[in-house]
Design a protein around this motif. Sequence first.
Motif, PDB file in Angstrom:
ATOM      1  N   PHE A 173       3.161   7.107   3.210  1.00  0.00           N
ATOM      2  CA  PHE A 173       3.119   5.989   4.156  1.00  0.00           C
ATOM      3  C   PHE A 173       3.045   4.697   3.341  1.00  0.00           C
TER       4      PHE A 173
ATOM      5  N   GLN B 204      -0.574  12.252   2.019  1.00  0.00           N
ATOM      6  CA  GLN B 204      -1.321  13.456   2.441  1.00  0.00           C
ATOM      7  C   GLN B 204      -0.372  14.645   2.370  1.00  0.00           C
TER       8      GLN B 204
ATOM      9  N   SER C  96       3.376   0.336   3.147  1.00  0.00           N
ATOM     10  CA  SER C  96       3.517  -0.983   3.752  1.00  0.00           C
ATOM     11  C   SER C  96       3.904  -1.965   2.662  1.00  0.00           C
TER      12      SER C  96
ATOM     13  N   THR D 219       0.843  -1.203   0.000  1.00  0.00           N
ATOM     14  CA  THR D 219       0.000   0.000   0.000  1.00  0.00           C
ATOM     15  C   THR D 219       0.881   1.256   0.000  1.00  0.00           C
TER      16      THR D 219
ATOM     17  N   ASP E  47      -0.001   5.400   0.806  1.00  0.00           N
ATOM     18  CA  ASP E  47      -0.952   6.471   1.133  1.00  0.00           C
ATOM     19  C   ASP E  47      -0.191   7.776   1.189  1.00  0.00           C
TER      20      ASP E  47
ATOM     21  N   GLN F   4       0.413   3.047  12.126  1.00  0.00           N
ATOM     22  CA  GLN F   4      -0.320   4.316  12.029  1.00  0.00           C
ATOM     23  C   GLN F   4       0.680   5.442  12.204  1.00  0.00           C
TER      24      GLN F   4
ATOM     25  N   ILE G 279      -2.663   8.583   9.251  1.00  0.00           N
ATOM     26  CA  ILE G 279      -2.771   7.503   8.260  1.00  0.00           C
ATOM     27  C   ILE G 279      -2.708   6.175   9.004  1.00  0.00           C
ATOM     28  N   PHE G 280      -3.719   5.346   8.759  1.00  0.00           N
ATOM     29  CA  PHE G 280      -3.854   4.056   9.464  1.00  0.00           C
ATOM     30  C   PHE G 280      -3.912   2.917   8.453  1.00  0.00           C
ATOM     31  N   ARG G 281      -3.159   1.857   8.752  1.00  0.00           N
ATOM     32  CA  ARG G 281      -3.198   0.653   7.921  1.00  0.00           C
ATOM     33  C   ARG G 281      -3.097  -0.586   8.786  1.00  0.00           C
TER      34      ARG G 281
END
Lengths: 123, 123
Positions: A81, A70, A83, A66, A68, B99, B117-119
């Motif tokens: 971010f 911002q 993973s 993933t 992400d 996170q 940001i959370f995964r």
Amino acid sequence: MDPDAVAKAFVEHYYTTFDMDRSGLSNLYQDNSMLTFEGQKIQGNANIVAKLVSLPFTQCKHTITTVDCQPSGPAAGMLVFVSGTLQLAGEQHGLKFSQMFHLMPTPQGSFYVFNDIFRLNYA
Amino acid sequence: MDPDAVAKAFVEHYYTTFDMDRSGLSNLYQDNSMLTFEGQKIQGNANIVAKLVSLPFTQCKHTITTVDCQPSGPAAGMLVFVSGTLQLAGEQHGLKFSQMFHLMPTPQGSFYVFNDIFRLNYA
């Protein structure tokens, strides 16, 4: 340009460079850059690249799960971010990792890594 | 104050509040706050709290494995990177998560969450 596209392009460039020749990451860090690698705090281009180059494996392959991103505020920075999985040569199983980058704009219209935090999440 | 101590205190407060009463997290977000939750982008205090409150479980418990922090630049913000395990009531196994928070100072000398940001990293 779409921030998500910029983030994806950065991530692809970063891990491709990491997996081919870690010393090439030198272009992405500056003297005020910070890296926290598995809890160890390292500052500045030269120290960060020395740390990455000295990691105790020769060949590896990052696979991204993933990405992400911002905007980080008025300074036009961008938080990215990630993973994914890190496969080391000769190891049967990949290691899950997560990593965050804070990218800051350069006068040349590109980005450099101001903040970098890396953690393995042993599965 | 030591930034690592501030980060740890924030993380403890955040997840304790989350596990007790998610609506209490409203104090930590402002109207320009951003949350990316498992890839879904949400903006603003009201929308973020509505999302957190509506998550499809009633009871949960976060256990923190690691907390890393770095200053984010001249605006006196702080990046906080967390890994841990989320245990949902009635589930046998905890879910690994990571996170990141970008905390920005308030005029009152406290911090609010500007970026979040959370995964989940399914193990």
